[in-house]
Design a protein around this motif. Structure first.
Motif, PDB file in Angstrom:
ATOM      1  N   GLU A  51       0.823  -1.206   0.000  1.00 42.26           N
ATOM      2  CA  GLU A  51       0.000   0.000   0.000  1.00 42.26           C
ATOM      3  C   GLU A  51       0.861   1.262   0.000  1.00 42.26           C
ATOM      4  OE1 GLU A  51      -3.226   0.294  -0.551  1.00 42.26           O
ATOM      5  OE2 GLU A  51      -3.328  -1.877  -0.730  1.00 42.26           O
ATOM      6  N   THR A  90       1.098   4.215  -2.763  1.00 39.95           N
ATOM      7  CA  THR A  90       1.002   5.625  -2.378  1.00 39.95           C
ATOM      8  C   THR A  90       2.198   6.395  -2.906  1.00 39.95           C
ATOM      9  OG1 THR A  90      -0.233   5.066  -0.389  1.00 39.95           O
ATOM     10  CG2 THR A  90       0.850   7.206  -0.411  1.00 39.95           C
ATOM     11  N   GLU A 142       1.824   6.963  -6.564  1.00 42.25           N
ATOM     12  CA  GLU A 142       0.807   8.004  -6.792  1.00 42.25           C
ATOM     13  C   GLU A 142       1.385   9.386  -6.512  1.00 42.25           C
ATOM     14  OE1 GLU A 142      -2.739   9.152  -8.259  1.00 42.25           O
ATOM     15  OE2 GLU A 142      -2.202   7.056  -7.986  1.00 42.25           O
ATOM     16  N   GLN A 157      -7.828   9.405  -3.763  1.00 39.58           N
ATOM     17  CA  GLN A 157      -9.167   9.026  -3.325  1.00 39.58           C
ATOM     18  C   GLN A 157      -9.146   7.542  -2.992  1.00 39.58           C
ATOM     19  OE1 GLN A 157     -11.649  11.275  -3.114  1.00 39.58           O
ATOM     20  NE2 GLN A 157     -13.006   9.768  -2.240  1.00 39.58           N
ATOM     21  N   LEU A 158      -9.563   7.179  -1.788  1.00 35.57           N
ATOM     22  CA  LEU A 158      -9.605   5.772  -1.388  1.00 35.57           C
ATOM     23  C   LEU A 158     -10.908   5.152  -1.868  1.00 35.57           C
ATOM     24  CD1 LEU A 158      -8.247   5.992   2.252  1.00 35.57           C
ATOM     25  CD2 LEU A 158      -7.074   5.075   0.264  1.00 35.57           C
ATOM     26  N   THR A 159     -10.812   3.964  -2.428  1.00 34.16           N
ATOM     27  CA  THR A 159     -12.009   3.255  -2.865  1.00 34.16           C
ATOM     28  C   THR A 159     -12.740   2.687  -1.652  1.00 34.16           C
ATOM     29  OG1 THR A 159     -10.884   1.136  -3.084  1.00 34.16           O
ATOM     30  CG2 THR A 159     -10.886   2.587  -5.033  1.00 34.16           C
ATOM     31  N   GLU A 160     -14.012   2.397  -1.834  1.00 42.49           N
ATOM     32  CA  GLU A 160     -14.789   1.802  -0.749  1.00 42.49           C
ATOM     33  C   GLU A 160     -14.197   0.447  -0.354  1.00 42.49           C
ATOM     34  OE1 GLU A 160     -19.351   0.425   0.192  1.00 42.49           O
ATOM     35  OE2 GLU A 160     -18.992   1.957  -1.325  1.00 42.49           O
ATOM     36  N   GLU A 161     -13.689  -0.289  -1.335  1.00 41.28           N
ATOM     37  CA  GLU A 161     -13.074  -1.592  -1.062  1.00 41.28           C
ATOM     38  C   GLU A 161     -11.868  -1.447  -0.142  1.00 41.28           C
ATOM     39  OE1 GLU A 161     -10.412  -4.689  -3.605  1.00 41.28           O
ATOM     40  OE2 GLU A 161     -12.290  -4.041  -4.541  1.00 41.28           O
ATOM     41  N   LYS A 162     -11.018  -0.456  -0.420  1.00 42.02           N
ATOM     42  CA  LYS A 162      -9.852  -0.245   0.442  1.00 42.02           C
ATOM     43  C   LYS A 162     -10.275   0.215   1.831  1.00 42.02           C
ATOM     44  CE  LYS A 162      -6.172   0.451  -2.795  1.00 42.02           C
ATOM     45  NZ  LYS A 162      -4.908   1.073  -3.022  1.00 42.02           N
ATOM     46  N   LEU A 163     -11.268   1.093   1.901  1.00 39.48           N
ATOM     47  CA  LEU A 163     -11.741   1.554   3.207  1.00 39.48           C
ATOM     48  C   LEU A 163     -12.294   0.395   4.037  1.00 39.48           C
ATOM     49  CD1 LEU A 163     -13.453   4.955   2.370  1.00 39.48           C
ATOM     50  CD2 LEU A 163     -11.400   4.596   3.728  1.00 39.48           C
ATOM     51  N   ASN A 164     -12.950  -0.550   3.392  1.00 40.57           N
ATOM     52  CA  ASN A 164     -13.490  -1.710   4.109  1.00 40.57           C
ATOM     53  C   ASN A 164     -12.393  -2.590   4.685  1.00 40.57           C
ATOM     54  OD1 ASN A 164     -16.164  -1.006   3.672  1.00 40.57           O
ATOM     55  ND2 ASN A 164     -16.303  -2.183   1.776  1.00 40.57           N
TER      56      ASN A 164
END
Length: 106
Positions: free
Chosen positions: A50, A54, A57, A76-83
Motif C-alpha cells: 500500500e 502511495t 501516486e 481518493q480511497l475506494t470503498e473496497e480499500k476503506l473496508n
C-alpha cells in the motif's frame, strides 16, 4: 533494507510539500511505520504494498505538477480499500483529514 529505503523515499517526496503538509505527512509516516514494526509478516507485506502504491501516486502527482497550475495532494480511497481498514485506522484517517482541512490560524 527495503522497508528503510521505502521510508526514506516517502520522506524525500514529502520535501516537495508545503511546510504544514510536510510536517503532518512526515509525522503520519513515522507513526505508521513504527506501529507496524512488530506486525505479522502478511500484514507487513500488505502495508508495504500500500505504501509503494502511495509512493507511486505521489510521484505521478509530482510529475503532473509541471502540467497544471494547482497541485493535487493525496488519492481518493475506494470503498473496497476503506473496508479493509480496522476501526483504529479509520479513526486515524479521520484525524488526518480533520488536521489537513482545518482552517488556517491567522
Amino acid at each position: 533494507g527495503g522497508v528503510r529505503a521505502l521510508y526514506r523515499r516517502i520522506l524525500r517526496l514529502h520535501r516537495a510539500l508545503p511546510a504544514a503538509l510536510r510536517a503532518l505527512g512526515d509525522r503520519y509516516v513515522r507513526e505508521e511505520f513504527r506501529k507496524h514494526k512488530a506486525a505479522q509478516p502478511a500484514e507487513v507485506q500488505r502495508f508495504l504494498r500500500e505504501w509503494e502504491a502511495t509512493l507511486i501516486e505521489q510521484q505521478i502527482n509530482e510529475d503532473k505538477q509541471d502540467l497544471r497550475e494547482k497541485t493535487v495532494y493525496g488519492v481518493q480511497l475506494t470503498e473496497e480499500k476503506l473496508n479493509d481498514f480496522r476501526d483504529e485506522q479509520i479513526g486515524q484517517l479521520k484525524e488526518l483529514m480533520d488536521e489537513a482541512t482545518k482552517p488556517k490560524a491567522k
